[in-house]
Design an enzyme around this catalytic site. Structure first.
Site, mmCIF file in Angstrom:
data_model
loop_
_atom_site.group_PDB
_atom_site.id
_atom_site.type_symbol
_atom_site.label_atom_id
_atom_site.label_comp_id
_atom_site.label_asym_id
_atom_site.label_seq_id
_atom_site.Cartn_x
_atom_site.Cartn_y
_atom_site.Cartn_z
ATOM 1 N N SER A 54 40.693 35.030 42.869
ATOM 2 C CA SER A 54 39.700 34.495 41.954
ATOM 3 C C SER A 54 38.727 33.563 42.681
ATOM 4 O O SER A 54 38.073 33.972 43.627
ATOM 5 C CB SER A 54 40.399 33.787 40.785
ATOM 6 O OG SER A 54 39.488 33.497 39.759
ATOM 7 N N ASP A 61 32.378 34.290 39.547
ATOM 8 C CA ASP A 61 33.213 34.026 40.716
ATOM 9 C C ASP A 61 33.475 35.339 41.467
ATOM 10 O O ASP A 61 33.056 36.408 41.029
ATOM 11 C CB ASP A 61 34.504 33.313 40.309
ATOM 12 C CG ASP A 61 35.381 34.112 39.362
ATOM 13 O OD1 ASP A 61 34.896 35.111 38.798
ATOM 14 O OD2 ASP A 61 36.545 33.740 39.174
ATOM 15 N N ASP A 68 35.846 37.535 41.937
ATOM 16 C CA ASP A 68 36.407 38.712 41.269
ATOM 17 C C ASP A 68 35.788 38.943 39.899
ATOM 18 O O ASP A 68 36.209 39.824 39.156
ATOM 19 C CB ASP A 68 37.930 38.624 41.171
ATOM 20 C CG ASP A 68 38.412 37.442 40.349
ATOM 21 O OD1 ASP A 68 37.579 36.612 39.955
ATOM 22 O OD2 ASP A 68 39.632 37.340 40.108
ATOM 23 N N ASP A 96 35.741 37.502 36.954
ATOM 24 C CA ASP A 96 36.364 37.359 35.636
ATOM 25 C C ASP A 96 35.889 36.082 34.953
ATOM 26 O O ASP A 96 36.037 35.942 33.748
ATOM 27 C CB ASP A 96 37.890 37.439 35.707
ATOM 28 C CG ASP A 96 38.528 36.370 36.579
ATOM 29 O OD1 ASP A 96 37.797 35.599 37.239
ATOM 30 O OD2 ASP A 96 39.762 36.300 36.615
#
Length: 635
Positions: free
Chosen positions: A173, A326, A328, A330
């Site tokens: 993340s 961010d 990734d 999400d």
């Protein structure tokens, strides 16, 4: 530490290699005992949905550095049982595959398990994904692997779209560059919860070595590369998140600046914003994959520093809105041009409340929701997310369901609602319009869900927080404000004036390594055994211990056990304390609010309330910080 010595010997015996021997030997010869302890005091545990840890040590050995230069990524990942490396990727994948085979047998499924793998641009992400695919296929799973970095929400979508048994996302993340992780999803597209989580953990824990014997060729699975077909299917569904296309057309002057922070967001968000007709620019310096995240201190869109370049571009271009995702993709953070002309960051609670309000209001305006079916509508939030969203839900007659932190619990609710629909087995094949009709007739209609930690979702075709969808939804809110001659902060003040002023403050204390983990455990135990009787002169009227108490949500579903305590104060203030599931820190969530006794707050009254509540939350955090130091004997 005795456990570290035991794990060192076990690693070297189970998988002897020159890299392992040289790295451990170098650290021993240099007397780097703290480093050895951090690397080996435990075997990296399967936590909230998977694994997360360092890919490089605080000290990088000569063997790990390999041919890389000092400022480059090491050639090899960190050696250690408590690190993200090939040892733990192999063990985790072997355990997951073994569990899937058992699950298929118990469910009387005769076909091979299907496995989808995606990864972000972090250090070793591609190599970890390739190893996971190899291990899965050689152990009898058909495996689908994205050919280049993709986001968490697209992985969640792909699991359901491809009818897969499970999915794995290689990501950490918004953690620092030296971290990486392994997040596991089940066939419903949501991160694993019980009973699957414990079942997978049990399987992984039986595997001591990264080595294994591949199945005979005729029993192995295939590896298939995927990409653009999934992108297009996912983007078609994302387009349905727009509730009122006319506001986008009416707000042509709206200017947006977007940054993917060197991550996966640009893969989908750039073409989606173009397809929907938004006027936007992307920060060029951050519009490429780079696991070093060289232009930011941390690729976390909730931090002001991470949005610096985007805000600078917005100032130059006189843009109205800044959005950032961010690595990734999400989570989404945002800044807006306020009434004074300056760009101002929004909190995760503010973004979520704007989205919850706009989507609820618009669904009623469009006739999708009405007084007759409102009880079918649901907003889902975590216990540590603002109660403003609960106030909005109650005003419109919707349910507000609260869950533990972690979008996997929101995903579990969406799975429950899907299963309540007759003949739900073909649900994934239906259009958004068709599923909406079924949910309103037979089950629960998911209006919005979110976490204070910048994660949001507006539909159930993804079962995790969705940064791609969040950008689309937020840009529609910005267009709505622009079309009506308002700024977003004016819109937010209108919401406060009507529903009440709700403010939150988050704090955290960081404790790294083995010693830090002990301190976090001590603090949580101290709050449970010796809770404070009052805070800032207000009595504590109730304490809920989520680890020991039986707690149910408003749908009478039992809340799973978790290390979290929640304190309710006499004056309506709320405090929650919990250890992070992904980072070496203990988190504090502080909540205060003021509701209008009649009518609405006027602007003068609201500004005064904002000042008073903010000062109170600042004092409260100072008090809690001092109390924590005292409990640890560090005052």
């Amino acid at each position: 530490m005795e456990s570290a010595a035991k794990n060192i010997h076990a690693l070297l015996e189970a998988a002897p290699s020159a890299l392992y021997l040289q790295s451990v030997g170098e650290l021993v010869e240099g007397g780097k005992w703290a480093e050895l302890n951090d690397r080996f005091y435990r075997t990296l545990s399967f936590g909230t949905g998977g694994l997360r840890g360092r890919t490089s040590g605080k000290i990088v050995t000569t063997a790990e550095r390999g041919n890389a230069r000092e400022n480059e990524r090491p050639e090899f990942p960190c050696v250690g049982t408590n690190a993200m490396n090939f040892f733990n990727i192999s063990r985790a994948t072997q355990g997951l595959v073994a569990y899937l085979h058992d699950w298929n047998r118990s469910s009387k499924i005769s076909t091979k398990p299907k496995f989808v793998i995606a990864y972000d641009p972090r250090f070793f992400s591609k190599e970890f994904a390739e190893l996971a695919a190899k291990v899965a296929s050689e152990n009898g799973c058909d495996t689908y692997v994205f050919g280049s970095p993709r986001s968490v929400p697209e992985l969640s979508f792909a699991v359901r779209y491809l009818r897969a048994s499970a999915g794995v996302m290689i990501t950490a993340s918004h953690n620092p560059p030296y971290d990486n992780g392994y997040k596991v999803y089940f066939s419903d597209g949501a991160q694993v919860i019980e009973p699957h989580a414990n079942g997978i953990i049990a399987k992984v824990n039986t595997i001591a070595s990264e080595a294994y014997t591949p199945l005979p060729k005729d029993r192995q699975g295939k590896i298939e590369m995927i990409g653009t077909d999934i992108d297009e299917a996912y983007m078609r569904r994302l387009g349905t998140l727009v509730l009122d296309p006319t506001v986008i057309r009416e707000a042509k002057s709206l200017k947006i600046v977007y940054t993917p922070l060197h991550g996966t967001g640009g893969v989908i968000i750039r073409p989606m914003l173009k397809r929907l007709g938004f006027n936007f620019e992307v920060v060029p310096e951050q519009d490429h994959f780079d696991g070093r995240f060289p232009t930011v201190k941390s690729p976390n869109p909730e931090n002001a520093e991470a949005l610096t370049m985007a805000i600078d571009l917005a100032k130059k271009e006189d843009a109205d809105v800044v959005v950032a995702t961010d690595p990734d993709c999400d989570r989404m953070g945002a800044a807006l041009r306020a009434t004074d002309g300056k760009l101002k960051l929004l909190t995760g609670n503010q973004i979520g409340s704007l989205l919850a309000w706009y989507r609820t209001r618009t669904l009623f305006e469009k006739g999708v929701l009405n007084k007759q079916n409102a009880s079918r509508g649901v907003i889902i939030k975590t216990f540590v997310t603002t109660d403003l969203q609960k106030a909005i839900a109650e005003h419109y007659g919707l349910r507000c369901v609260e869950t533990l932190t972690g979008f996997k619990y929101i995903g579990a609710k969406l799975g429950k609602y899907e299963r309540a629909i007759p003949a739900y087995q073909n649900y994934v094949d239906l259009s958004e319009e068709e599923t909406r009709k079924l949910r309103l007739e037979h089950s629960s209609f998911y209006v919005f869900g979110g976490e204070e930690s910048y994660g949001y979702s507006g539909a159930d075709f993804v079962r995790d927080k969705d940064g791609n969808g969040a950008v689309i939804m937020f840009c529609e809110v910005a267009a709505y404000a622009k079309a009506h001659g308002n700024t977003i902060d004016e819109l937010l003040d209108d919401i406060y004036s009507e529903f009440g002023y709700f403010a939150e403050k988050n704090g955290s204390l960081v404790f790294e390594g083995a010693e830090g983990a002990t301190k976090i455990a001590r603090l949580i135990k101290s709050y449970a055994t010796d809770p404070f009787p009052d805070v800032l002169g207000s009595k504590v009227t109730s304490v809920r211990n989520f680890e020991t108490d039986k707690i149910e949500d408003i749908e009478n579903d039992q809340i799973p056990k978790e290390k979290m305590l929640m304190f309710e104060l006499e004056d309506g203030t709320r405090i929650a304390v919990r250890p992070s599931g992904t980072e070496p820190k203990i988190k504090y969530y502080l909540f205060a609010h003021r509701r209008p006794e009649k009518g609405k707050f006027d602007s003068v009254e609201l500004n005064q309330i904002k000042t008073e509540v903010k000062a109170k939350l600042d004092r409260l955090w100072e008090r809690l910080h001092r109390d924590a130091e005292s409990r640890l004997g560090e005052a």
